[in-house]
Write a protein that holds these residues in place. Structure first.
Motif, mmCIF file in Angstrom:
data_model
loop_
_atom_site.group_PDB
_atom_site.id
_atom_site.type_symbol
_atom_site.label_atom_id
_atom_site.label_comp_id
_atom_site.label_asym_id
_atom_site.label_seq_id
_atom_site.Cartn_x
_atom_site.Cartn_y
_atom_site.Cartn_z
ATOM 1 N N GLN A 1 -5.428 8.595 4.224
ATOM 2 C CA GLN A 1 -5.783 7.834 3.182
ATOM 3 C C GLN A 1 -4.353 6.783 2.944
ATOM 4 O O GLN A 1 -3.426 7.344 2.517
ATOM 5 C CB GLN A 1 -6.185 8.447 1.982
ATOM 6 C CG GLN A 1 -6.696 7.359 0.819
ATOM 7 C CD GLN A 1 -6.930 8.259 -0.303
ATOM 8 O OE1 GLN A 1 -7.505 9.277 -0.313
ATOM 9 N NE2 GLN A 1 -6.296 8.026 -1.464
ATOM 10 N N VAL A 2 -4.754 5.600 2.684
ATOM 11 C CA VAL A 2 -3.627 4.736 2.355
ATOM 12 C C VAL A 2 -4.391 3.741 0.795
ATOM 13 O O VAL A 2 -5.472 3.461 0.906
ATOM 14 C CB VAL A 2 -3.362 3.623 3.337
ATOM 15 C CG1 VAL A 2 -2.388 2.569 2.651
ATOM 16 C CG2 VAL A 2 -2.451 4.457 4.620
ATOM 17 N N SER A 3 -3.663 3.748 0.116
ATOM 18 C CA SER A 3 -4.294 3.248 -1.213
ATOM 19 C C SER A 3 -3.442 1.938 -1.589
ATOM 20 O O SER A 3 -2.326 1.690 -1.180
ATOM 21 C CB SER A 3 -4.272 3.989 -2.323
ATOM 22 O OG SER A 3 -5.004 5.021 -2.231
ATOM 23 N N ASP B 1 0.863 -1.207 0.040
ATOM 24 C CA ASP B 1 -0.152 -0.122 0.036
ATOM 25 C C ASP B 1 0.835 1.123 -0.013
ATOM 26 O O ASP B 1 1.927 1.216 0.172
ATOM 27 C CB ASP B 1 -0.971 -0.090 1.239
ATOM 28 C CG ASP B 1 -0.102 -0.168 2.345
ATOM 29 O OD1 ASP B 1 0.890 0.025 2.460
ATOM 30 O OD2 ASP B 1 -1.112 -0.519 3.434
ATOM 31 N N THR C 1 1.096 5.990 0.437
ATOM 32 C CA THR C 1 0.416 7.046 1.006
ATOM 33 C C THR C 1 1.767 8.062 0.912
ATOM 34 O O THR C 1 2.850 7.930 1.111
ATOM 35 C CB THR C 1 -0.012 7.178 2.483
ATOM 36 O OG1 THR C 1 -0.851 8.185 2.431
ATOM 37 C CG2 THR C 1 1.033 6.925 3.430
ATOM 38 N N MET D 1 5.714 9.006 -2.541
ATOM 39 C CA MET D 1 4.587 8.096 -2.141
ATOM 40 C C MET D 1 5.287 6.661 -1.754
ATOM 41 O O MET D 1 6.004 6.132 -2.355
ATOM 42 C CB MET D 1 3.744 7.676 -3.594
ATOM 43 C CG MET D 1 2.360 7.069 -3.343
ATOM 44 S SD MET D 1 1.259 8.207 -2.616
ATOM 45 C CE MET D 1 0.843 9.300 -3.782
ATOM 46 N N TRP E 1 -3.189 7.183 -6.409
ATOM 47 C CA TRP E 1 -3.676 7.867 -4.824
ATOM 48 C C TRP E 1 -4.602 9.034 -5.171
ATOM 49 O O TRP E 1 -5.465 9.317 -4.263
ATOM 50 C CB TRP E 1 -2.520 7.972 -4.090
ATOM 51 C CG TRP E 1 -2.656 8.338 -2.598
ATOM 52 C CD1 TRP E 1 -2.634 7.320 -1.607
ATOM 53 C CD2 TRP E 1 -3.000 9.558 -2.092
ATOM 54 N NE1 TRP E 1 -2.949 8.081 -0.348
ATOM 55 C CE2 TRP E 1 -3.318 9.395 -0.671
ATOM 56 C CE3 TRP E 1 -3.213 11.075 -2.602
ATOM 57 C CZ2 TRP E 1 -3.409 10.420 0.109
ATOM 58 C CZ3 TRP E 1 -3.411 11.956 -1.776
ATOM 59 C CH2 TRP E 1 -3.463 11.849 -0.527
ATOM 60 N N ARG F 1 3.538 11.237 7.651
ATOM 61 C CA ARG F 1 2.293 11.152 6.886
ATOM 62 C C ARG F 1 1.392 12.283 6.691
ATOM 63 O O ARG F 1 1.121 12.853 7.837
ATOM 64 C CB ARG F 1 1.744 9.779 7.341
ATOM 65 C CG ARG F 1 2.153 8.482 7.050
ATOM 66 C CD ARG F 1 1.458 7.364 7.633
ATOM 67 N NE ARG F 1 0.035 7.170 6.852
ATOM 68 C CZ ARG F 1 -0.743 6.255 7.335
ATOM 69 N NH1 ARG F 1 -0.454 5.380 8.129
ATOM 70 N NH2 ARG F 1 -1.898 6.321 6.856
#
Length: 298
Positions: free
Chosen positions: A258-260, A162, A164, A237, A200, A254
């Motif tokens: 949100q984490v994608s 993942d 962010t 990222m 993201w 951070r």
């Protein structure tokens, strides 16, 4: 040119001669007693000499059988010794292939602990983003990124990939100490060509300009991108798992919750037929335990 009898039959003869018992030989070789008897008969027909004398409820070596059993037994001992040396040599070295990111941000920092726990084994780490080809490369196991699984390979899931945005505290302070989502488009990006960026941003609800987001420094691995971010060169990222120590110690921050993910993960892979190899099994158990411990602490 050697005039050898069928080696399968010779192997059966060696076991039967050593035990002087077809049932015991069958149990050792994983065969039926009838199959042992057939192979011995085949060998006797080939050499033209009786090797066993059948008596009531048992078999006894003939004189010819006894003469043959000694050198045949020695030959099988020599073969076993030759392959035992190869097995010992193979067990003495573990070669691991890993991507730059996984190696430089996580594995290289911990691999010494595995080697210290297994001092009888040498460990070699080969770092490359090229996929290892187990058929030609001298590699025992590999850390591979992707969706998995792969044909012919046994795969253990390590961590999901993942990502962010992160930056250094100093970089954040120079840009007002707080950022809004829309600010990311105008700030210096590290590796802006990375497909993680538009993915993201789209998930965050930011309209992404067509084409390349902007010019910026391009890195060849996340390990280098994280170091560039800590040096204040821009926003990178990054995968939180790899950078949790730097986050905890204040070298990175951070920017958003949100984490994608795009569904990829890191996997430990090895050829299916080698899964039970002792050195591979020991490394798998150690690696999975280390990953679980880090995930609990994170």
């Amino acid at each position: 040119m050697r005039r050898l009898p069928p080696l399968a039959a010779v192997r059966v003869f060696e076991a039967a001669a050593r035990h002087e018992n077809f049932t015991a030989a069958a149990a050792e070789l994983g065969m039926t007693q009838a199959a042992v008897s057939y192979q011995v008969k085949l060998l006797e027909e080939r050499v033209g000499v009786a090797l066993f004398r059948r008596e009531r409820r048992r078999v006894v070596l003939t004189e010819a059988g006894r003469r043959a059993a000694v050198p045949v037994g020695r030959a099988f001992d020599a073969i076993d010794g030759a392959f035992a040396e190869l097995r010992a040599e193979d067990e003495g070295m573990l070669t691991i292939s890993s991507s730059q990111t996984f190696a430089n941000t996580w594995l290289a920092w911990r691999l010494g602990g595995f080697q210290m726990g297994h001092p009888e084994m040498a460990v070699r780490l080969s770092v490359s983003d090229t996929l290892a080809d187990f058929s030609i490369d001298e590699v025992d196991v590999a850390i591979r990124a992707g969706l998995g699984p792969w044909p012919g390979l046994d795969a253990d899931l390590l961590i999901p990939i993942d990502f962010t945005p992160m930056c250094s505290p100093g970089f954040l302070a120079r840009h007002g100490g707080r950022l809004e989502l829309a600010d990311l488009i105008r700030l210096p990006m590290i590796s802006p060509q990375d497909p993680w960026w538009p993915w993201w941003l789209n998930e965050a609800g930011i309209e992404v300009p067509k084409g390349r987001l902007r010019s910026g420094v391009r890195m060849d691995s996340q390990a280098n991108e994280g170091n560039a971010a800590m040096a204040g060169q821009g926003v990178a990222m990054l995968t939180p798992f790899f950078w949790r120590n730097d986050l905890a110690e204040g070298r990175l921050v951070r920017l958003f919750d949100q984490v994608s993910t795009r569904g990829n993960a890191y996997w430990l892979v090895a050829p299916e037929h080698r899964r039970g190899t002792p050195k591979i099994k020991r490394f798998r158990e150690w690696l999975l335990a280390e990953i679980r411990q880090d995930q609990r602490q994170g």
